[in-house]
Design an enzyme around this catalytic site. Structure first.
Site, PDB file in Angstrom:
ATOM      1  N   THR A  68      -3.559   6.207   7.962  1.00  0.00           N
ATOM      2  CA  THR A  68      -3.319   7.227   6.940  1.00  0.00           C
ATOM      3  C   THR A  68      -1.974   6.945   6.264  1.00  0.00           C
ATOM      4  O   THR A  68      -1.136   6.238   6.818  1.00  0.00           O
ATOM      5  CB  THR A  68      -3.264   8.635   7.554  1.00  0.00           C
ATOM      6  OG1 THR A  68      -2.059   8.759   8.319  1.00  0.00           O
ATOM      7  CG2 THR A  68      -4.461   8.893   8.453  1.00  0.00           C
ATOM      8  N   GLU A  91      13.329   1.401  10.762  1.00  0.00           N
ATOM      9  CA  GLU A  91      13.130  -0.044  10.707  1.00  0.00           C
ATOM     10  C   GLU A  91      14.336  -0.719  10.064  1.00  0.00           C
ATOM     11  O   GLU A  91      14.710  -0.364   8.947  1.00  0.00           O
ATOM     12  CB  GLU A  91      11.853  -0.367   9.926  1.00  0.00           C
ATOM     13  CG  GLU A  91      10.587   0.115  10.615  1.00  0.00           C
ATOM     14  CD  GLU A  91       9.297  -0.267   9.898  1.00  0.00           C
ATOM     15  OE1 GLU A  91       9.384  -0.907   8.826  1.00  0.00           O
ATOM     16  OE2 GLU A  91       8.218   0.047  10.402  1.00  0.00           O
ATOM     17  N   HIS A 114       6.591  -5.025  11.972  1.00  0.00           N
ATOM     18  CA  HIS A 114       5.967  -4.682  10.685  1.00  0.00           C
ATOM     19  C   HIS A 114       5.314  -5.918  10.039  1.00  0.00           C
ATOM     20  O   HIS A 114       5.663  -6.331   8.932  1.00  0.00           O
ATOM     21  CB  HIS A 114       6.988  -4.072   9.735  1.00  0.00           C
ATOM     22  CG  HIS A 114       6.350  -3.192   8.694  1.00  0.00           C
ATOM     23  ND1 HIS A 114       6.964  -2.070   8.188  1.00  0.00           N
ATOM     24  CD2 HIS A 114       5.145  -3.247   8.065  1.00  0.00           C
ATOM     25  CE1 HIS A 114       6.180  -1.487   7.288  1.00  0.00           C
ATOM     26  NE2 HIS A 114       5.070  -2.194   7.199  1.00  0.00           N
ATOM     27  N   THR A 122       0.812  -1.224   0.000  1.00  0.00           N
ATOM     28  CA  THR A 122       0.000   0.000   0.000  1.00  0.00           C
ATOM     29  C   THR A 122       0.843   1.270   0.000  1.00  0.00           C
ATOM     30  O   THR A 122       0.741   2.101  -0.898  1.00  0.00           O
ATOM     31  CB  THR A 122      -0.936   0.010   1.226  1.00  0.00           C
ATOM     32  OG1 THR A 122      -1.730  -1.170   1.209  1.00  0.00           O
ATOM     33  CG2 THR A 122      -1.840   1.228   1.199  1.00  0.00           C
ATOM     34  N   ALA A 154       0.023   1.466  10.475  1.00  0.00           N
ATOM     35  CA  ALA A 154       0.038   2.174   9.190  1.00  0.00           C
ATOM     36  C   ALA A 154       1.464   2.455   8.730  1.00  0.00           C
ATOM     37  O   ALA A 154       2.041   1.691   7.953  1.00  0.00           O
ATOM     38  CB  ALA A 154      -0.771   3.463   9.303  1.00  0.00           C
ATOM     39  N   ARG A 155       2.041   3.547   9.241  1.00  0.00           N
ATOM     40  CA  ARG A 155       3.387   3.948   8.844  1.00  0.00           C
ATOM     41  C   ARG A 155       4.103   4.556  10.042  1.00  0.00           C
ATOM     42  O   ARG A 155       3.538   5.359  10.786  1.00  0.00           O
ATOM     43  CB  ARG A 155       3.349   4.979   7.703  1.00  0.00           C
ATOM     44  CG  ARG A 155       3.209   4.359   6.317  1.00  0.00           C
ATOM     45  CD  ARG A 155       4.498   3.664   5.906  1.00  0.00           C
ATOM     46  NE  ARG A 155       4.422   3.019   4.622  1.00  0.00           N
ATOM     47  CZ  ARG A 155       4.072   1.752   4.428  1.00  0.00           C
ATOM     48  NH1 ARG A 155       3.707   1.015   5.452  1.00  0.00           N
ATOM     49  NH2 ARG A 155       4.078   1.223   3.231  1.00  0.00           N
ATOM     50  N   ARG A 189      -9.688   1.986   2.995  1.00  0.00           N
ATOM     51  CA  ARG A 189     -10.062   0.571   3.029  1.00  0.00           C
ATOM     52  C   ARG A 189      -9.816  -0.067   4.394  1.00  0.00           C
ATOM     53  O   ARG A 189     -10.683  -0.731   4.952  1.00  0.00           O
ATOM     54  CB  ARG A 189      -9.283  -0.199   1.955  1.00  0.00           C
ATOM     55  CG  ARG A 189      -9.735   0.074   0.533  1.00  0.00           C
ATOM     56  CD  ARG A 189      -8.871  -0.717  -0.439  1.00  0.00           C
ATOM     57  NE  ARG A 189      -9.331  -0.588  -1.808  1.00  0.00           N
ATOM     58  CZ  ARG A 189      -8.996   0.382  -2.633  1.00  0.00           C
ATOM     59  NH1 ARG A 189      -8.188   1.349  -2.198  1.00  0.00           N
ATOM     60  NH2 ARG A 189      -9.439   0.421  -3.869  1.00  0.00           N
ATOM     61  N   ILE A 190      -8.599   0.115   4.931  1.00  0.00           N
ATOM     62  CA  ILE A 190      -8.254  -0.541   6.186  1.00  0.00           C
ATOM     63  C   ILE A 190      -9.037   0.054   7.351  1.00  0.00           C
ATOM     64  O   ILE A 190      -9.589  -0.672   8.186  1.00  0.00           O
ATOM     65  CB  ILE A 190      -6.736  -0.449   6.441  1.00  0.00           C
ATOM     66  CG1 ILE A 190      -5.970  -1.149   5.312  1.00  0.00           C
ATOM     67  CG2 ILE A 190      -6.374  -1.075   7.794  1.00  0.00           C
ATOM     68  CD1 ILE A 190      -4.469  -0.956   5.367  1.00  0.00           C
TER      69      ILE A 190
END
Length: 525
Positions: free
Chosen positions: A206, A264, A285, A77, A234-235, A154-155
């Site tokens: 987001t 990461e 993750h 994504t 998410a991020r 969507r999520i």
């Protein structure tokens, strides 16, 4: 519109179904993983397309070296590992797989919420270490608690639907989702300042963009209900990790479920301390790390590549990140209108007589029901206008960016009623400049109807066999023009004249003219 793709480089490991599907449809695929940046820059030069996951960083220097690259596809994504601005400027399409890992990321989010509520991880570890600490790990019910979902894509929607089944009240925030749309899946839309003091749990869904970086920070955590729990699948970077750690220490935050981090793998002292905090449930993750999601994103990105190269394949392009015009181009009924926009833009550019584009206002006016929703026409017109000002690399992907950099200001509006004839006008305006070019599409062909106040009575086709000239006197200019063309061996099949303040002469020839013809007082367009 087909985009010829022959050679595809896969630089991050994806499920074999991706490579198999690409090869089945005739694409030449090379898999080479864990390349250094220099190795990638060297390798990418021979490929039309690139598929990555999250390891490969596609920055501006990589894109600059990719002289043949047409498409970058992210099997996942988020595209923050791809410089989408640089890709757009270069005319490279960026794709992702927006639906491929939605369920997996949603389910992990729900698992973190329920685990935080019932101290599942800590209780399990305690028992493994030989303790029976039932009272220490007393949790709370989710029923009648309030969950805030920040990001209702969507999520976020899937999370909201599932957590409502636990009896949770769900609030939501998303600047592009209306309150009515949110209500359709049981979410009460509020502004952020209304959400902070109401939520028992906050989960973010987001993209990581400047507007969402550190969305949850020292200030927002202070405004939250005491003991709020934060979830991020998410991020990394959406949650200010230093502020979160401080809030965990002083009790403002009652727990956190984190699957992503600003670094990461996480190595900094702040992240190490955050992960080790007893009220933090951390995973490496794993949002998309299910067998089903891996297959789904692999197949979805491969299908999109095949769809681009073979429009009749039956597959669709579902994840365009930087080229909204692409969806319109894949509709055959729009093709002739795109061609019309480009041709009108080319004529409009010539009307500027070589002047700088800076400060010129370009207004596109559509009329008739057919053209009402053709927002792609602005891109087509800009592509036509920029074609004479850009040395190479211009396409429908980067035309808006290059036009903006050149100083053009674009606007588009629709006028007319449902019975109006369908046409498109391109109006140019600035100090000392005022022109309008109008055309339409008939039978799949572009037709020019008028230039300024000069109207062609039935219109003239705009194709490679059409010559357009600007003159001053219809009688003498037409005579001189025909004489010179015939003298040069040109076979004329039709001719049309539009007279206004300026005389415009259209000549259709049997074959495209391959040489310049000089005629006194007549300017070739």
């Amino acid at each position: 519109m087909a985009i010829p793709l022959k050679k595809v480089l896969v630089s991050d490991a994806v499920d074999n179904t991706c490579v198999d599907l690409l090869r089945k449809h005739g694409l030449d695929v090379t898999c080479r993983y864990k390349m250094t940046k220099d190795e990638l820059i060297q390798e990418i030069q021979d490929y039309d397309a690139l598929i990555v996951r999250s390891d490969t960083k596609v920055r501006s220097d990589v894109l600059a070296a990719a002289t043949k690259l047409r498409v970058v596809g992210r099997a996942g994504t988020g595209v923050d590992n791809i410089d989408t601005e640089a890709a757009t400027r270069k005319g490279v399409i960026v794709l992702n797989t927006p639906g491929g890992n939605s369920i997996s990321a949603c389910e992990l989010t729900c698992a973190l919420i329920t685990s935080l509520a019932r101290n599942v991880a800590a209780g399990s570890q305690s028992l493994k270490e030989g303790r029976w600490d039932r009272k220490l790990y007393t949790g709370e019910e989710l029923s009648e608690k309030t969950l805030a979902v920040l990001g209702l894509g969507r999520i976020g929607r899937e999370v909201a639907i599932r957590m409502r089944s636990f009896g949770m009240r769900v609030l939501g925030f998303d600047p592009i989702v209306t309150a009515e749309q949110a209500a359709e899946f049981g979410v009460e839309k509020l502004e952020l300042e209304q959400i902070w003091p109401k939520a028992d749990y906050i989960t973010v869904h987001t993209p990581l963009i400047p507007q969402t970086r550190n969305l949850i920070n020292e200030s927002s955590l202070t405004k939250c209900k005491k003991g709020v729990k934060i979830i991020n699948v998410a991020r990394g970077g959406i949650v200010d990790e230093q502020a979160l750690l401080a809030a965990l220490k002083d009790g403002r935050c009652g727990g956190a479920g984190l699957d992503v981090f600003s670094e990461e793998p996480p190595k900094s002292d702040i992240l190490t301390e955050l992960i080790q905090h007893p009220k933090v449930l951390a995973t490496p993750h794993l949002g998309a790390s299910t067998g089903e999601a891996q297959v789904r994103v692999a197949v979805e990105i491969a299908e999109q590549f095949v769809a681009l190269s073979k429009p009749d394949s039956g597959f669709s392009v579902t994840g365009v990140v930087n080229a909204p015009v692409l969806s319109a181009l894949r509709n055959p009924s729009n093709t002739s209108w795109v061609s019309l926009g480009k041709r009108l833009g080319s004529i409009a550019a010539k009307l500027t007589l070589g002047a700088t584009f800076k400060g010129i206002n370009v207004e596109i006016i559509t009329q008739g029901p057919v053209t009402e929703n053709m927002r792609f026409l602005s891109t087509a017109v800009l592509s036509g206008m920029m074609s004479s000002r850009t040395a190479n690399g211009l396409n429908l992907i980067n035309a808006p960016v290059l036009a903006q950099e050149a100083g053009l200001k674009i606007a588009q509006r629709h006028s007319g009623d449902a019975e109006s004839q369908a046409y498109v006008s391109v109006r140019l305006g600035s100090t000392g400049l005022d022109h309008v070019v109008t055309g339409t599409s008939r039978g799949g062909e572009s037709w020019l109807l008028s230039i300024d106040d000069a109207v062609f009575s039935t219109g003239v086709p705009l194709n490679e066999n059409t010559l357009l000239f600007q003159g001053t006197n219809a009688s003498t200019d037409c005579t001189n023009l025909i004489g010179e063309l015939v003298k040069s061996g040109v076979v004329i099949t039709n001719m049309a004249v539009a007279v206004g303040n300026t005389v415009w002469i259209s000549v259709q020839t049997h074959t495209p003219l391959d040489k310049t013809v000089d005629i006194p007082n007549v300017k070739a367009f």
